[in-house]
Motif scaffolding. Structure first.
Motif, PDB file in Angstrom:
ATOM      1  N   MET A  11       0.834  -1.200   0.000  1.00  0.00           N
ATOM      2  CA  MET A  11       0.000   0.000   0.000  1.00  0.00           C
ATOM      3  C   MET A  11       0.870   1.252   0.000  1.00  0.00           C
ATOM      4  O   MET A  11       1.935   1.285   0.626  1.00  0.00           O
ATOM      5  CB  MET A  11      -0.908  -0.012   1.230  1.00  0.00           C
ATOM      6  N   ASP A  12       0.413   2.271  -0.703  1.00  0.00           N
ATOM      7  CA  ASP A  12       1.054   3.578  -0.690  1.00  0.00           C
ATOM      8  C   ASP A  12       0.590   4.312   0.567  1.00  0.00           C
ATOM      9  O   ASP A  12      -0.601   4.617   0.711  1.00  0.00           O
ATOM     10  CB  ASP A  12       0.656   4.357  -1.947  1.00  0.00           C
ATOM     11  N   PRO A  13       1.503   4.614   1.503  1.00  0.00           N
ATOM     12  CA  PRO A  13       1.057   5.210   2.773  1.00  0.00           C
ATOM     13  C   PRO A  13       0.483   6.609   2.630  1.00  0.00           C
ATOM     14  O   PRO A  13      -0.309   7.046   3.467  1.00  0.00           O
ATOM     15  CB  PRO A  13       2.348   5.225   3.616  1.00  0.00           C
ATOM     16  N   LYS A  14       0.839   7.326   1.569  1.00  0.00           N
ATOM     17  CA  LYS A  14       0.395   8.718   1.414  1.00  0.00           C
ATOM     18  C   LYS A  14      -1.008   8.835   0.810  1.00  0.00           C
ATOM     19  O   LYS A  14      -1.663   9.860   0.966  1.00  0.00           O
ATOM     20  CB  LYS A  14       1.396   9.493   0.556  1.00  0.00           C
ATOM     21  N   THR A  15      -1.442   7.803   0.103  1.00  0.00           N
ATOM     22  CA  THR A  15      -2.748   7.870  -0.567  1.00  0.00           C
ATOM     23  C   THR A  15      -3.718   6.764  -0.147  1.00  0.00           C
ATOM     24  O   THR A  15      -4.917   6.879  -0.375  1.00  0.00           O
ATOM     25  CB  THR A  15      -2.566   7.781  -2.100  1.00  0.00           C
ATOM     26  N   GLY A  16      -3.198   5.692   0.427  1.00  0.00           N
ATOM     27  CA  GLY A  16      -4.037   4.533   0.718  1.00  0.00           C
ATOM     28  C   GLY A  16      -4.219   3.630  -0.485  1.00  0.00           C
ATOM     29  O   GLY A  16      -4.975   2.656  -0.424  1.00  0.00           O
ATOM     30  N   ASP A  17      -3.539   3.946  -1.604  1.00  0.00           N
ATOM     31  CA  ASP A  17      -3.652   3.117  -2.810  1.00  0.00           C
ATOM     32  C   ASP A  17      -3.032   1.744  -2.575  1.00  0.00           C
ATOM     33  O   ASP A  17      -1.874   1.646  -2.133  1.00  0.00           O
ATOM     34  CB  ASP A  17      -2.923   3.777  -3.987  1.00  0.00           C
ATOM     35  N   ILE A  18      -3.791   0.704  -2.871  1.00  0.00           N
ATOM     36  CA  ILE A  18      -3.261  -0.661  -2.794  1.00  0.00           C
ATOM     37  C   ILE A  18      -2.534  -0.937  -4.097  1.00  0.00           C
ATOM     38  O   ILE A  18      -3.134  -0.993  -5.168  1.00  0.00           O
ATOM     39  CB  ILE A  18      -4.386  -1.664  -2.531  1.00  0.00           C
ATOM     40  N   MET A  19      -1.201  -1.099  -4.000  1.00  0.00           N
ATOM     41  CA  MET A  19      -0.353  -1.238  -5.180  1.00  0.00           C
ATOM     42  C   MET A  19      -0.281  -2.681  -5.681  1.00  0.00           C
ATOM     43  O   MET A  19      -0.078  -2.924  -6.866  1.00  0.00           O
ATOM     44  CB  MET A  19       1.053  -0.722  -4.856  1.00  0.00           C
ATOM     45  N   ALA A  20      -0.427  -3.632  -4.776  1.00  0.00           N
ATOM     46  CA  ALA A  20      -0.420  -5.051  -5.132  1.00  0.00           C
ATOM     47  C   ALA A  20      -1.114  -5.822  -4.030  1.00  0.00           C
ATOM     48  O   ALA A  20      -1.056  -5.434  -2.849  1.00  0.00           O
ATOM     49  CB  ALA A  20       1.009  -5.569  -5.331  1.00  0.00           C
ATOM     50  N   CYS A  21      -1.780  -6.889  -4.413  1.00  0.00           N
ATOM     51  CA  CYS A  21      -2.498  -7.731  -3.454  1.00  0.00           C
ATOM     52  C   CYS A  21      -2.574  -9.119  -4.067  1.00  0.00           C
ATOM     53  O   CYS A  21      -3.170  -9.293  -5.132  1.00  0.00           O
ATOM     54  CB  CYS A  21      -3.896  -7.163  -3.206  1.00  0.00           C
ATOM     55  N   ALA A  22      -1.941 -10.090  -3.428  1.00  0.00           N
ATOM     56  CA  ALA A  22      -1.865 -11.413  -4.053  1.00  0.00           C
ATOM     57  C   ALA A  22      -1.778 -12.506  -2.997  1.00  0.00           C
ATOM     58  O   ALA A  22      -1.379 -12.256  -1.853  1.00  0.00           O
ATOM     59  CB  ALA A  22      -0.659 -11.492  -4.989  1.00  0.00           C
ATOM     60  N   GLN A  23      -2.128 -13.696  -3.406  1.00  0.00           N
ATOM     61  CA  GLN A  23      -1.963 -14.879  -2.578  1.00  0.00           C
ATOM     62  C   GLN A  23      -1.782 -16.076  -3.491  1.00  0.00           C
ATOM     63  O   GLN A  23      -2.286 -16.090  -4.622  1.00  0.00           O
ATOM     64  CB  GLN A  23      -3.172 -15.077  -1.662  1.00  0.00           C
ATOM     65  N   THR A  24      -1.038 -17.059  -3.039  1.00  0.00           N
ATOM     66  CA  THR A  24      -0.856 -18.257  -3.849  1.00  0.00           C
ATOM     67  C   THR A  24      -2.162 -19.048  -3.876  1.00  0.00           C
ATOM     68  O   THR A  24      -3.003 -18.925  -2.985  1.00  0.00           O
ATOM     69  CB  THR A  24       0.277 -19.132  -3.292  1.00  0.00           C
TER      70      THR A  24
END
Length: 690
Positions: A268-281
């Protein structure tokens, strides 16, 4: 009989006939009046229905793109075949000819569509007026149906309609499947972003209303009204496809290395709250979301329908949003932040760990008991992951101030992320926690948090104390790329001050530079992090072998660009987060820093170490795929393509690469090539036909 009697008799006959004629015409008049006056409106409406053709114009479902515009979910054009049973049963002049033509038509349709003869016959002999025969039919198959002719007279097939449809298609297959989700056969969102933003993606269907005669020809003076469909909006994610690709690759390697049940990552980008990547196997292919994973195929076939639904829901479920886990020592960052901001401790504070502490009627031990950490300051205590120091901090705070701090960090409620099915954090009830419950919470035991909530809270440590609303979507756009709605970053609260934020970044960097996990550093960058190892609850106690090994990190410390959390669920062999999740997080962080073009600043010692056996990465941008591969092979580099391909094939041009040109790396380093395809003559010809 006398003439007079004959005249009377004839007159009587005429009167009777006239009477019956009057009655007949009266009956006809009444009957006509009934149909024209009483039933006239009903017949007029029936005629209008028979003459009116109302066709549905389907709206194209909106595209889902990453933050750079790369398409992750699109709508591919398909066709739906409809049957009018009464019409298809009446091809021919005689009953025998019609029966024969029906059989020939059913045979041709079943062979062309790859359907069972009996199933097609059941549709074609139905008493209903219009039935759907097949959907998601390819353009080539639809064209073949239009050429079908039947019977000895070579009569063109009638009694069917082919309408254009749109099928959801995910060009990268299982890539980011737990973010994107999937749709039903009717293009309705089933999970993930597809479900959360379904109303925006769906658009509005149009209609084509026109009057036709009994031969389906348009009436010269009839109605012909066309209401155009309004296509769905494009959803622009906060996800970066290239960072997501790095994450997924590293998670797969981590699972193989640690033999974990699954590995999870959230950035996550701490300044905007944007989730930059989210993954799981354990990804699934959203193009076929109900297909079980290959290793589960035999087991899935034996499940009941209810069990299969449960299997699908578990497979589609995003751990980062919809599950909770025991955070373990990573939660000590939150406890330390609350204590610092409340003024009950400072960086110069001194503590003494004797290995255990008595709390009420219980003796609570440090993780390395019977050993003790002895004398330590606050940064050393967090570095040592010292449980007694955390107990001391919450004892100074008291339960009221501690829970107020947790609430300020957003941990007492859901984060409100724009994603379906967010789980609620499980914290001990304030009224019943007591001294023991408060003490165990301080070091991350006896609680369960949802990853997105924890990452959001730690992001505030890297954002001058501001807690941002986490989000998966940046904007909604129309089909021409114009912004319809732009979602600005939202500040939820400020749980800590700017000074506390700086102190916590110092502590996190101190952990990376001096802690047990000094290997969890990146040459040329200042990063911070905290490991955690939490035993899973089991039958009222805690398992000794089943754990969550995790690492949460920030980079770069001077100007944080992202916070990352990696979790290994039930690793085998080595269990500690520093050895399971830590190396994977560091690898992702290093690759991401370089991808974001943040230049390294090496110390003299690091520079000497790096120059040994280093080679520069060549500039491969704008080169053809074959030339790039040959150049890498000649210099001893490995290579991979993004989007991934099993075997290199086709004509393509390299548009970007990682590591960047001129970067000094070790020989044998893998270079990722980002590319765009070039249409060959055969591809162009095929596209023209389609």
């Amino acid at each position: 009989m006398t003439p007079n009697k004959i005249r009377k008799q004839n007159k009587l006959r005429l009167i009777v006939i006239f009477f019956f004629v009057i009655i007949f015409f009266a009956a006809v008049t009444v009957r006509l009046g009934y149909h024209m006056i009483i039933k006239g409106e009903e017949y007029a409406n029936q005629a209008k229905r028979q003459q009116t053709s109302d066709s549905l114009i389907l709206a194209a479902r909106g595209t889902i793109v990453d933050r750079n515009g790369a398409e992750l979910a699109v709508s591919a054009t398909t066709h739906t075949v409809w049957i009018r049973p009464a019409d298809i049963q009446s091809i021919g002049d005689s009953k025998d000819e019609q029966d024969l033509n029906l059989q020939l038509a059913v045979k041709a349709l079943s062979e062309t569509l790859g359907m069972e003869y009996e199933d097609v016959m059941a549709v074609c002999t139905s008493e209903k007026k219009l039935l759907k025969l097949a959907k998601n039919v390819d353009t080539e198959v639809a064209a073949e149906i239009r050429t079908i002719r039947v019977g000895a007279k070579d009569t063109k097939l009638t009694g069917y309609e082919i309408t254009e449809d749109a099928k959801r298609y995910y060009p990268l297959g299982a890539f980011a499947s737990h973010i994107l989700g999937s749709t039903t056969d009717d293009n309705v969102g089933l999970a993930g972003v597809e479900l959360q933003y379904n109303s925006y993606l769906s658009g509005l269907n149009g209609r084509w209303i026109k009057n036709k005669d009994n031969k389906k020809n348009s009436l010269a003076f009839g109605t012909n009204t066309y209401y155009d469909a309004e296509d769905g909006l494009t959803v622009e994610l906060t996800i970066d496809q290239n960072i997501q690709f790095i994450v997924q690759q590293e998670l797969q390697k981590c699972q193989e290395r640690t033999n974990s049940d699954r590995v999870i990552c959230l950035m996550m980008d701490p300044k905007t709250g944007d989730i930059m990547a989210c993954a799981q196997t354990g990804e699934y292919d959203p193009n076929n979301p109900r297909a079980p994973r290959e290793e589960d195929a035999e087991m899935f076939a034996e499940l009941s329908s209810e069990e299969q639904v449960a299997y699908w829901n578990k497979m589609w479920r995003s751990f980062c949003v919809s599950d909770v886990y025991d955070p373990g020592s990573t939660f000590k960052l939150i406890t330390t932040s609350i204590a610092l901001d409340s003024g009950v401790t400072s960086l110069n504070d001194s503590f003494y760990c004797k290995g255990s502490e008595k709390v009420a009627d219980r003796v609570l031990k440090c993780w390395n008991y019977p050993k003790a950490h002895g004398q330590e300051n606050l940064a050393e205590a967090v570095m040592n992951s010292c449980n007694p120091v955390m107990m001391a901090l919450v004892s100074r705070l008291g339960i009221t101030r501690y829970y107020e701090g947790l609430e300020a960090f957003g941990l007492m409620d859901r984060s409100g992320v724009d994603f379906p099915g967010e789980a609620t954090n499980i914290l001990q009830n304030k009224s019943t926690a007591g001294p023991v419950g408060l003490a165990t919470m301080s070091y991350g035991q006896g609680i369960a948090v949802n990853p997105v909530s924890l990452v959001s809270a730690v992001c505030s440590l890297a954002n001058d104390g501001y807690l941002m609303q986490p989000r998966f979507v940046k904007a909604l756009k129309d089909k021409d790329g114009n912004i319809v709605e732009n979602f600005e970053p939202v500040i939820k609260s400020r749980p800590i001050s700017e000074q506390t934020s700086k102190d916590m970044l110092y502590i996190m960097q101190y952990l990376s530079d001096n802690g047990y996990s000094r290997s969890l550093r990146i040459p040329g960058y200042h990063v911070g992090g905290k490991t955690g190892t939490a035993n899973k609850p089991e039958g009222g106690t805690y398992s000794k072998t089943d754990v969550y090994g995790s690492f949460i990190g920030v980079a770069p410390i001077e100007d944080p660009k992202f916070v990352i959390l990696v979790i290994c669920d039930t690793p085998k062999g080595v269990l500690y987060g520093s050895s399971t999740a830590g190396p994977t997080a560091i690898s992702i962080m290093e690759q991401t820093l370089r991808y974001l073009n943040i230049p390294p600043n090496y110390t003299p010692e690091e520079q000497v170490a790096l120059n040994k056996g280093k080679v520069k990465v060549p500039d491969l941008t704008n080169k053809g795929g074959e030339a790039a591969v040959n150049q890498l092979a000649a210099r001893g580099f490995k290579y991979s393509f993004s989007p991934a391909m099993d075997v290199y094939s086709g004509t393509l041009t390299v548009i970007d690469q990682y590591p960047k040109p001129g970067t000094e790396v070790e020989k044998g380093t893998q270079v990722t090539l980002y590319y765009e395809r070039e249409d060959t003559e055969d591809d162009a010809a095929e596209e023209a036909v389609n």
